[in-house]
Design a protein around this motif. Structure first.
Motif, PDB file in Angstrom:
ATOM      1  N   SER A 176       3.884   8.908 -17.444  1.00 50.99           N
ATOM      2  CA  SER A 176       2.746   9.817 -17.279  1.00 50.99           C
ATOM      3  C   SER A 176       1.504   9.237 -17.958  1.00 50.99           C
ATOM      4  CB  SER A 176       3.067  11.186 -17.881  1.00 50.99           C
ATOM      5  OG  SER A 176       4.142  11.790 -17.202  1.00 50.99           O
ATOM      6  N   ASP A 177       1.708   8.588 -19.090  1.00 46.74           N
ATOM      7  CA  ASP A 177       0.581   7.965 -19.784  1.00 46.74           C
ATOM      8  C   ASP A 177      -0.040   6.861 -18.931  1.00 46.74           C
ATOM      9  OD1 ASP A 177       0.758   9.573 -22.009  1.00 46.74           O
ATOM     10  OD2 ASP A 177       1.993   8.171 -23.148  1.00 46.74           O
ATOM     11  N   ASP A 178       0.805   6.083 -18.243  1.00 48.19           N
ATOM     12  CA  ASP A 178       0.300   5.023 -17.367  1.00 48.19           C
ATOM     13  C   ASP A 178      -0.570   5.612 -16.256  1.00 48.19           C
ATOM     14  OD1 ASP A 178       1.596   2.980 -18.731  1.00 48.19           O
ATOM     15  OD2 ASP A 178       3.409   3.150 -17.505  1.00 48.19           O
ATOM     16  N   ILE A 179      -0.056   6.668 -15.639  1.00 55.57           N
ATOM     17  CA  ILE A 179      -0.793   7.300 -14.536  1.00 55.57           C
ATOM     18  C   ILE A 179      -2.116   7.870 -15.035  1.00 55.57           C
ATOM     19  CG2 ILE A 179      -0.758   9.204 -12.875  1.00 55.57           C
ATOM     20  CD1 ILE A 179       2.272   8.737 -12.637  1.00 55.57           C
ATOM     21  N   GLY A 180      -2.078   8.533 -16.184  1.00 50.53           N
ATOM     22  CA  GLY A 180      -3.308   9.081 -16.758  1.00 50.53           C
ATOM     23  C   GLY A 180      -4.307   7.983 -17.072  1.00 50.53           C
ATOM     24  N   SER A 181      -3.836   6.875 -17.632  1.00 46.71           N
ATOM     25  CA  SER A 181      -4.725   5.760 -17.969  1.00 46.71           C
ATOM     26  C   SER A 181      -5.326   5.140 -16.713  1.00 46.71           C
ATOM     27  CB  SER A 181      -3.954   4.690 -18.756  1.00 46.71           C
ATOM     28  OG  SER A 181      -3.505   5.197 -19.989  1.00 46.71           O
ATOM     29  N   GLY A 182      -4.516   5.038 -15.649  1.00 51.36           N
ATOM     30  CA  GLY A 182      -5.013   4.468 -14.408  1.00 51.36           C
ATOM     31  C   GLY A 182      -6.102   5.308 -13.778  1.00 51.36           C
TER      32      GLY A 182
ATOM     33  N   ASN B 212      -8.868   1.568  -0.390  1.00 53.60           N
ATOM     34  CA  ASN B 212      -9.060   0.126  -0.306  1.00 53.60           C
ATOM     35  C   ASN B 212      -8.277  -0.581  -1.407  1.00 53.60           C
ATOM     36  OD1 ASN B 212      -9.955  -2.485   0.005  1.00 53.60           O
ATOM     37  ND2 ASN B 212     -12.065  -2.062  -0.629  1.00 53.60           N
ATOM     38  N   ILE B 213      -7.195  -1.209  -1.041  1.00 54.22           N
ATOM     39  CA  ILE B 213      -6.349  -1.883  -2.027  1.00 54.22           C
ATOM     40  C   ILE B 213      -7.136  -2.956  -2.775  1.00 54.22           C
ATOM     41  CG2 ILE B 213      -4.310  -3.354  -2.308  1.00 54.22           C
ATOM     42  CD1 ILE B 213      -3.028  -1.891   0.002  1.00 54.22           C
ATOM     43  N   GLY B 214      -8.075  -3.610  -2.089  1.00 52.80           N
ATOM     44  CA  GLY B 214      -8.864  -4.659  -2.712  1.00 52.80           C
ATOM     45  C   GLY B 214      -9.763  -4.161  -3.829  1.00 52.80           C
ATOM     46  N   ALA B 215     -10.031  -2.832  -3.867  1.00 54.51           N
ATOM     47  CA  ALA B 215     -10.892  -2.273  -4.906  1.00 54.51           C
ATOM     48  C   ALA B 215     -10.126  -1.988  -6.195  1.00 54.51           C
ATOM     49  CB  ALA B 215     -11.539  -0.978  -4.406  1.00 54.51           C
ATOM     50  N   ARG B 216      -8.817  -2.152  -6.155  1.00 58.93           N
ATOM     51  CA  ARG B 216      -7.987  -1.914  -7.348  1.00 58.93           C
ATOM     52  C   ARG B 216      -7.948  -3.209  -8.152  1.00 58.93           C
ATOM     53  NH1 ARG B 216      -3.313   1.005  -3.631  1.00 58.93           N
ATOM     54  NH2 ARG B 216      -4.729   2.575  -2.746  1.00 58.93           N
ATOM     55  N   THR B 217      -8.826  -3.288  -9.122  1.00 60.70           N
ATOM     56  CA  THR B 217      -9.107  -4.565  -9.772  1.00 60.70           C
ATOM     57  C   THR B 217      -8.214  -4.891 -10.960  1.00 60.70           C
ATOM     58  OG1 THR B 217     -10.836  -3.445 -11.067  1.00 60.70           O
ATOM     59  CG2 THR B 217     -11.516  -4.558  -9.033  1.00 60.70           C
ATOM     60  N   SER B 218      -7.242  -4.051 -11.251  1.00 54.85           N
ATOM     61  CA  SER B 218      -6.311  -4.364 -12.333  1.00 54.85           C
ATOM     62  C   SER B 218      -4.890  -4.032 -11.882  1.00 54.85           C
ATOM     63  CB  SER B 218      -6.653  -3.557 -13.596  1.00 54.85           C
ATOM     64  OG  SER B 218      -6.313  -2.185 -13.437  1.00 54.85           O
ATOM     65  N   ASP B 219      -3.924  -4.611 -12.571  1.00 51.51           N
ATOM     66  CA  ASP B 219      -2.523  -4.367 -12.221  1.00 51.51           C
ATOM     67  C   ASP B 219      -2.187  -2.890 -12.356  1.00 51.51           C
ATOM     68  OD1 ASP B 219       0.272  -5.319 -11.656  1.00 51.51           O
ATOM     69  OD2 ASP B 219       0.606  -4.482 -13.664  1.00 51.51           O
ATOM     70  N   LEU B 220      -2.728  -2.241 -13.394  1.00 51.02           N
ATOM     71  CA  LEU B 220      -2.444  -0.821 -13.603  1.00 51.02           C
ATOM     72  C   LEU B 220      -2.988   0.013 -12.452  1.00 51.02           C
ATOM     73  CD1 LEU B 220      -1.367   1.488 -15.328  1.00 51.02           C
ATOM     74  CD2 LEU B 220      -3.543   1.491 -16.576  1.00 51.02           C
ATOM     75  N   LEU B 221      -4.206  -0.264 -12.014  1.00 52.28           N
ATOM     76  CA  LEU B 221      -4.771   0.480 -10.893  1.00 52.28           C
ATOM     77  C   LEU B 221      -3.957   0.284  -9.628  1.00 52.28           C
ATOM     78  CD1 LEU B 221      -8.643  -0.006 -11.248  1.00 52.28           C
ATOM     79  CD2 LEU B 221      -7.287   2.009 -11.806  1.00 52.28           C
ATOM     80  N   ARG B 222      -3.518  -0.945  -9.395  1.00 54.27           N
ATOM     81  CA  ARG B 222      -2.723  -1.206  -8.190  1.00 54.27           C
ATOM     82  C   ARG B 222      -1.410  -0.437  -8.223  1.00 54.27           C
ATOM     83  NH1 ARG B 222      -5.267  -6.317  -8.803  1.00 54.27           N
ATOM     84  NH2 ARG B 222      -3.692  -7.034 -10.291  1.00 54.27           N
ATOM     85  N   ARG B 223      -0.764  -0.390  -9.365  1.00 52.26           N
ATOM     86  CA  ARG B 223       0.529   0.288  -9.474  1.00 52.26           C
ATOM     87  C   ARG B 223       0.369   1.805  -9.398  1.00 52.26           C
ATOM     88  NH1 ARG B 223       3.158  -1.379 -14.800  1.00 52.26           N
ATOM     89  NH2 ARG B 223       4.998  -0.386 -13.914  1.00 52.26           N
ATOM     90  N   VAL B 224      -0.651   2.331 -10.070  1.00 52.76           N
ATOM     91  CA  VAL B 224      -0.846   3.787 -10.079  1.00 52.76           C
ATOM     92  C   VAL B 224      -1.224   4.295  -8.695  1.00 52.76           C
ATOM     93  CG1 VAL B 224      -2.347   5.643 -10.903  1.00 52.76           C
ATOM     94  CG2 VAL B 224      -1.405   3.993 -12.527  1.00 52.76           C
ATOM     95  N   PHE B 225      -2.220   3.677  -8.052  1.00 52.61           N
ATOM     96  CA  PHE B 225      -2.695   4.202  -6.774  1.00 52.61           C
ATOM     97  C   PHE B 225      -1.763   3.863  -5.625  1.00 52.61           C
ATOM     98  CE2 PHE B 225      -6.460   4.843  -9.273  1.00 52.61           C
ATOM     99  CZ  PHE B 225      -6.955   6.033  -8.766  1.00 52.61           C
ATOM    100  N   ALA B 226      -0.823   2.955  -5.851  1.00 53.27           N
ATOM    101  CA  ALA B 226       0.200   2.713  -4.825  1.00 53.27           C
ATOM    102  C   ALA B 226       1.063   3.954  -4.632  1.00 53.27           C
ATOM    103  CB  ALA B 226       1.063   1.526  -5.220  1.00 53.27           C
ATOM    104  N   LEU B 227       1.131   4.806  -5.661  1.00 52.15           N
ATOM    105  CA  LEU B 227       1.943   6.019  -5.585  1.00 52.15           C
ATOM    106  C   LEU B 227       1.387   7.031  -4.594  1.00 52.15           C
ATOM    107  CD1 LEU B 227       2.680   6.570  -9.394  1.00 52.15           C
ATOM    108  CD2 LEU B 227       4.162   5.506  -7.710  1.00 52.15           C
ATOM    109  N   GLN B 228       0.075   6.927  -4.280  1.00 48.43           N
ATOM    110  CA  GLN B 228      -0.513   7.896  -3.345  1.00 48.43           C
ATOM    111  C   GLN B 228      -0.805   7.274  -1.992  1.00 48.43           C
ATOM    112  OE1 GLN B 228      -4.695   7.979  -3.002  1.00 48.43           O
ATOM    113  NE2 GLN B 228      -3.818   5.932  -2.843  1.00 48.43           N
ATOM    114  N   ASP B 229      -0.440   6.012  -1.799  1.00 48.55           N
ATOM    115  CA  ASP B 229      -0.644   5.373  -0.509  1.00 48.55           C
ATOM    116  C   ASP B 229       0.297   5.969   0.546  1.00 48.55           C
ATOM    117  OD1 ASP B 229      -2.608   3.714  -1.427  1.00 48.55           O
ATOM    118  OD2 ASP B 229      -1.275   2.029  -1.846  1.00 48.55           O
ATOM    119  N   PRO B 230      -0.076   5.893   1.829  1.00 46.51           N
ATOM    120  CA  PRO B 230       0.805   6.383   2.906  1.00 46.51           C
ATOM    121  C   PRO B 230       2.187   5.760   2.784  1.00 46.51           C
ATOM    122  CG  PRO B 230      -1.339   5.817   3.786  1.00 46.51           C
ATOM    123  CD  PRO B 230      -1.332   5.337   2.358  1.00 46.51           C
TER     124      PRO B 230
END
Length: 241
Positions: free
Chosen positions: A36-42, A220-238
């Motif tokens: 949950s902390d990871d998601i909040g930080s992302g 836009n996956i390309g706008a996720r400029t850090s590993d944390l952002l990529r992992r967190v927002f992958a959870l809401q992708d289709p």
């Protein structure tokens, strides 16, 4: 299949664990290894990025005025005043002068808005972040607007008024509104306070910028400029829902 098997096996693995330990483990497993902390930080990182980028773009010279989507225009009742003052010496180009000055004031104030937004983002709870993650494309921005608009307005308005004074916008409008209110046939006096209106429009523009950044990072996956952002927002992708 693996997910169903894992869920079936979890009760046996949790024998002797407290309810808090069980919930923490479930959250981590069901969130692809993210706590949950990871998601909040992302989410906070995404909002900070959007706020800082939006404030930077709008605080640049012409940030409001040169972009018709963000340019602050005069309300209808004020335009009625400027139209009627066209024939008076000193007020012939009043509307253009005021519009230019209020947008310069908003641009100047936007440079000071970033830290105010960032401080509000820090107050977002883990529970807020978890509920926002799979919400609408502007869920985080909407939450931020609901939670902070009043306090932001109270802190932002003095900055706007200082900026309007810096560019003489308040004086120009005060002189014009006073002249109009002194007309013998004036039916309804106009508000001589320009600061409230400009503050509302300036904050509206900032939130619009933040919303666009949020939508971009969600879609836009390309706008996720850090590993944390990529992992967190992958959870809401289709496919992840």
């Amino acid at each position: 299949m693996f997910r169903k098997l894992l869920l079936f096996s979890l009760p046996f693995l949790f024998f002797g664990c407290t309810s808090q330990q069980i919930n923490q483990t479930l959250n981590t497993v069901l969130s692809g290894g993210l706590s949950s902390d990871d998601i909040g930080s992302g989410l906070k990182e995404a909002l900070r990025n959007g706020v800082q980028r939006g404030a930077s773009e709008l605080s640049a010279e012409g940030g409001y005025f040169d972009d018709l989507a963000y340019r602050i225009l005069l309300p209808d009742e004020v335009r009625q005043v400027t139209d009627k003052l066209q024939g008076i010496p000193g007020f012939s180009n009043l509307e253009d002068v005021i519009i230019k000055k209020i947008n310069q004031g908003a641009e100047d104030a936007a440079s000071k808005a970033g830290p105010i937004f960032v401080d509000a983002i820090r107050q977002m709870t883990i529970q807020d972040a978890m509920s926002i993650l799979k919400g609408d494309d502007n869920a985080a921005t909407s939450f931020l607007q609901r939670a902070t608009y009043k306090s932001l307005f109270n802190e932002f308005e003095p900055v706007i008024n200082t900026s309007l004074d810096k560019y003489d916008a308040n004086k120009v409008w005060l002189d014009a509104a006073t002249a109009y209110n002194n007309f013998p046939l004036t039916r309804q006096e106009v508000n001589t306070n320009l600061g409230d209106y400009v503050t509302e429009r300036a904050l509206e523009g900032l939130f619009k910028k933040v919303a666009l950044e949020e939508i971009n990072i969600r879609q836009n996956i390309g706008a996720r400029t850090s590993d944390l952002l990529r992992r967190v927002f992958a959870l809401q992708d289709p496919g992840a829902k």
